[in-house]
Each structure stands twice: as C-alpha cells, then as structure tokens.
Design an enzyme around this catalytic site. Sequence first.
Site, PDB file in Angstrom:
ATOM      1  N   ARG A 172      -6.058  44.821  12.663  1.00  0.00           N
ATOM      2  CA  ARG A 172      -5.726  43.941  13.782  1.00  0.00           C
ATOM      3  C   ARG A 172      -4.521  44.515  14.532  1.00  0.00           C
ATOM      4  NH1 ARG A 172     -10.094  42.231  13.441  1.00  0.00           N
ATOM      5  NH2 ARG A 172     -10.808  40.109  13.004  1.00  0.00           N
ATOM      6  N   HIS A 227     -12.034  48.370  19.819  1.00  0.00           N
ATOM      7  CA  HIS A 227     -12.388  47.435  18.732  1.00  0.00           C
ATOM      8  C   HIS A 227     -13.873  47.573  18.366  1.00  0.00           C
ATOM      9  CE1 HIS A 227     -11.185  43.405  16.715  1.00  0.00           C
ATOM     10  NE2 HIS A 227     -12.193  43.966  16.059  1.00  0.00           N
TER      11      HIS A 227
HETATM   12  P1  NDP Z   1     -11.007  41.600   2.240  1.00  0.00           P
HETATM   13  O1  NDP Z   1     -10.569  40.169   2.257  1.00  0.00           O
HETATM   14  O2  NDP Z   1     -12.220  41.966   1.465  1.00  0.00           O
HETATM   15  O3  NDP Z   1      -9.816  42.529   1.703  1.00  0.00           O
HETATM   16  C1  NDP Z   1      -8.484  42.308   2.026  1.00  0.00           C
HETATM   17  C2  NDP Z   1      -7.611  43.254   1.225  1.00  0.00           C
HETATM   18  O4  NDP Z   1      -6.269  43.171   1.750  1.00  0.00           O
HETATM   19  C3  NDP Z   1      -7.541  42.915  -0.257  1.00  0.00           C
HETATM   20  O5  NDP Z   1      -7.504  44.079  -1.036  1.00  0.00           O
HETATM   21  C4  NDP Z   1      -6.202  42.161  -0.361  1.00  0.00           C
HETATM   22  O6  NDP Z   1      -5.559  42.255  -1.622  1.00  0.00           O
HETATM   23  C5  NDP Z   1      -5.378  42.925   0.655  1.00  0.00           C
HETATM   24  N1  NDP Z   1      -4.239  42.090   1.100  1.00  0.00           N
HETATM   25  C6  NDP Z   1      -4.261  40.884   1.702  1.00  0.00           C
HETATM   26  N2  NDP Z   1      -3.006  40.425   1.906  1.00  0.00           N
HETATM   27  C7  NDP Z   1      -2.181  41.383   1.421  1.00  0.00           C
HETATM   28  C8  NDP Z   1      -0.781  41.497   1.313  1.00  0.00           C
HETATM   29  N3  NDP Z   1       0.039  40.535   1.747  1.00  0.00           N
HETATM   30  N4  NDP Z   1      -0.272  42.607   0.734  1.00  0.00           N
HETATM   31  C9  NDP Z   1      -1.083  43.581   0.264  1.00  0.00           C
HETATM   32  N5  NDP Z   1      -2.445  43.539   0.336  1.00  0.00           N
HETATM   33  C10 NDP Z   1      -2.970  42.445   0.903  1.00  0.00           C
HETATM   34  O7  NDP Z   1     -11.181  42.025   3.775  1.00  0.00           O
HETATM   35  P2  NDP Z   1     -12.176  43.118   4.409  1.00  0.00           P
HETATM   36  O8  NDP Z   1     -11.978  44.402   3.689  1.00  0.00           O
HETATM   37  O9  NDP Z   1     -13.549  42.589   4.529  1.00  0.00           O
HETATM   38  O10 NDP Z   1     -11.588  43.212   5.908  1.00  0.00           O
HETATM   39  C11 NDP Z   1     -10.256  43.597   6.158  1.00  0.00           C
HETATM   40  C12 NDP Z   1      -9.903  43.376   7.629  1.00  0.00           C
HETATM   41  O11 NDP Z   1     -10.519  44.355   8.457  1.00  0.00           O
HETATM   42  C13 NDP Z   1     -10.380  42.058   8.242  1.00  0.00           C
HETATM   43  O12 NDP Z   1      -9.542  40.988   7.889  1.00  0.00           O
HETATM   44  C14 NDP Z   1     -10.337  42.359   9.737  1.00  0.00           C
HETATM   45  O13 NDP Z   1      -9.083  42.019  10.278  1.00  0.00           O
HETATM   46  C15 NDP Z   1     -10.517  43.871   9.807  1.00  0.00           C
HETATM   47  N6  NDP Z   1     -11.786  44.230  10.453  1.00  0.00           N
HETATM   48  C16 NDP Z   1     -11.754  44.994  11.603  1.00  0.00           C
HETATM   49  C17 NDP Z   1     -12.928  45.363  12.216  1.00  0.00           C
HETATM   50  C18 NDP Z   1     -12.926  46.233  13.422  1.00  0.00           C
HETATM   51  O14 NDP Z   1     -13.982  46.441  14.036  1.00  0.00           O
HETATM   52  N7  NDP Z   1     -11.803  46.805  13.810  1.00  0.00           N
HETATM   53  C19 NDP Z   1     -14.241  44.946  11.695  1.00  0.00           C
HETATM   54  C20 NDP Z   1     -14.157  44.179  10.470  1.00  0.00           C
HETATM   55  C21 NDP Z   1     -12.967  43.843   9.890  1.00  0.00           C
HETATM   56  P3  NDP Z   1      -6.230  41.678  -2.977  1.00  0.00           P
HETATM   57  O15 NDP Z   1      -7.323  42.686  -3.288  1.00  0.00           O
HETATM   58  O16 NDP Z   1      -5.142  41.690  -3.945  1.00  0.00           O
HETATM   59  O17 NDP Z   1      -6.774  40.309  -2.622  1.00  0.00           O
HETATM   60  C1  OXD Z   2     -14.184  41.470  12.384  1.00  0.00           C
HETATM   61  C2  OXD Z   2     -13.987  42.221  13.598  1.00  0.00           C
HETATM   62  O1  OXD Z   2     -13.232  40.871  11.883  1.00  0.00           O
HETATM   63  O2  OXD Z   2     -14.948  42.468  14.319  1.00  0.00           O
HETATM   64  O3  OXD Z   2     -15.306  41.463  11.873  1.00  0.00           O
HETATM   65  O4  OXD Z   2     -12.859  42.637  13.879  1.00  0.00           O
END
Ligand code: NDP
Ligand code: OXD
Length: 306
Positions: free
Chosen positions: A221, A269
């Site tokens: 993000r 994006h």
């Molecule tokens: P998940 O919820 O599966 O994974 C999140 C990860 O982040 C976990 O490993 C979690 O830790 C870690 N995390 C969360 N908070 C913290 C923190 N405070 N400190 C350290 N680690 C932290 O999410 P996804 O992998 O499915 O997606 C990740 C992000 O990617 C989405 O939220 C979205 O914003 C972005 N995204 C962007 C897209 C794009 O087109 N640019 C498309 C899709 C997604 P733990 O394992 O310990 O819970």
């Molecule tokens: C998502 C994105 O969160 O498109 O899936 O960024």
Amino acid sequence: MRIAFCCTDTRAEPWLQGLGQALPGAVVEVWRPGAPAADYAVVWSPPQQFLDEQPGLKALFNIGAGVDALLRLRLPKGARVVRLDDAGMSVQMAEYVCHAVIRHFREFDGYEADMRAGRWSFRKPRSRSDFPVGVMGLGVLGARVARALSVFEFPVHGWSRTPRTLDGVRTHHGRAGLPDFLSSCRVLVNLLPLTPDTRDILNRDTLGRLMPGGYLVNVARGAHLVEEDLLALLDSGHLAGATLDVFRTEPLPADHPFWRHPALTLTPHTSARTLRDESIAQIAGKIRALEDGQSIAGLVDPVRGY
Ligand code: NDP
Ligand code: OXD
C-alpha cells in the site's frame, strides 16, 4: 439467500452471472439505496450507507486481499469480514517481484539503454550473495514471493508479526527483530497489510538501515511509504532505486515527482489483479461452507487490522 454486490469501479454484470451460476437459488443483485437487506455482500470500497442498511449480514466478502479501506468504515455488527485468500494473486505477485528484483540485479535497464543506443557492451557479473532480499510480510502473498526468490538463489530474509518458518528463508519477527532484518538486506520487498502498526513503516530510519545501494519494491500500500524519505535516500545515494506499484494517492497525480525520477519504475497498482473467475469460485465456496456451518480461511480480525 440474498447476495448484494456493491463494488466501486467494477463491471457488475459478469460477477452477478458468475455468482448466480455458482449459487443456484440465490438472488444476486447490485445494491441500490433502500434495497432489501442481504445475507451476504460482495464488496470493494462500498459507501457507508450500504453497510448501514445491512442489519442481518452474515459475511462481507472483499474482492481484494487488502481490507484497510473496508476497516475504516462502520461495519454491520456480527458480520464476518472475509478477504480474498490468494485466488490467483500469489503467482502474479511472485512474477512481478521476481521480475523487479532480477531486472535491478542484472542491470537490464542499462542493457536496454545500450541496445537503443546501438552499443554492444557487457557489465561485470554481480554476486547474488551481495543482494540479500528481505520480504516484509510472510502471509499468503509474501510467503509465495519469498519462496519464488529463493528459487533464483538470492539469500532471502522474511519478517512477520509472529514467528514463521519457511524453507530457504531466514525469518525474523516483531518490532524487536526489525533492525536485524533490515540491516541483513539490500533489496526490500513490502507485502504487509496496511494497519495502524505498519502505516509509514518505510521511512528514513527503516530504509536507511538497508545495506548501501539498497533497492525497494513496494507492492502493498502507498501509505506504508513516506514518499519524501524515499526521495531523500535516493538523492543521497543510499538507495539505488525502487519499483513502486502503489501510491498514497492513486492515480498518481500528474505533477508528482515520482513520475520523472530516473531511479524509479512505476506501475499503476497492477502487481496482482483480482481474477474474476477464481474469486467467484472462492467466494461461492465459502458461502456454501458458512451455510453448512463449516469454518473458512481468509477471515479478517478487525482488531488486528488484517
Ligand atoms: P496476509 O494477511 O496473508 O499476510 C500478512 C503478513 O503481514 C503476515 O505474515 C503478517 O504476520 C504480517 N504482518 C502484519 N502486521 C505486521 C506487523 N505489524 N509487523 C510485522 N508483520 C506484520 O496478507 P496477504 O499476503 O494476502 O496480502 C498482503 C497485502 O498485499 C494486502 O494486505 C494488500 O495490502 C497487498 N496487496 C496488494 C496488491 C497489489 O496489486 N498491489 C494485490 C493484493 C494485495 P503474521 O504472519 O505474524 O500474521
Ligand atoms: C488488493 C489489491 O488488496 O488489489 O487485493 O490491492
């Protein structure tokens, strides 16, 4: 069963058709103010009025992986929030990030410029051991990306909130593990969810801890990154460049300095797009499971923020 579809910037017709076919007997319709309340909702950036009109909602399905925008709204009491759980996104993210890292590591921008100038010239091979890559966030997308990078034999580090184990990846966790994680990496890939804990996490202090000549890939993000700090670190030479897919304001304003910076590669994006058929199949499967009283993956904890 009534399913309301309320997604900004999304053509509704194919979604209504796909969900209708996958859930025979369900009434699937685009929400209009004052429509009967639904049992389930499929949403992307819905207006607050939609949520306020859904007193008996069992679950809200977000057609993206990130729920930061949705969690800023007042949600109907008792409704579960469900995000997309891969649904074809992780392979796209692995492609995008590996492409960005390899393009930087192999200096393909330089070769492209040489080719356009009609110049046949080699660059000295660089050593992978000088390019350790750190992946912030080891969830559905981050874990897939970390595994994909390790196939190319980059040293890979990962950082998560709670301890994680991943073959071929040196893992770190929590705020206490962050400095060591950052100073072990030259390339940093951000795949964290946007939460109060992670907003502005890519800043002068954290990016300044990367090895000199560092490189950033931000695919999570825009609000994770303090944009002026990135520009300052590029100008000082501490960072060599960045690939950015997400921005604080999207679309990126025409007068934004990122557009003209020579060390930046920008995309709109698009690193992992929502794939309609995969997403419909996943959502329909989860609605069936919930109706049968089974548990489902991809449930969001609104307090944790992801
Ligand atoms: P998940 O919820 O599966 O994974 C999140 C990860 O982040 C976990 O490993 C979690 O830790 C870690 N995390 C969360 N908070 C913290 C923190 N405070 N400190 C350290 N680690 C932290 O999410 P996804 O992998 O499915 O997606 C990740 C992000 O990617 C989405 O939220 C979205 O914003 C972005 N995204 C962007 C897209 C794009 O087109 N640019 C498309 C899709 C997604 P733990 O394992 O310990 O819970
Ligand atoms: C998502 C994105 O969160 O498109 O899936 O960024």
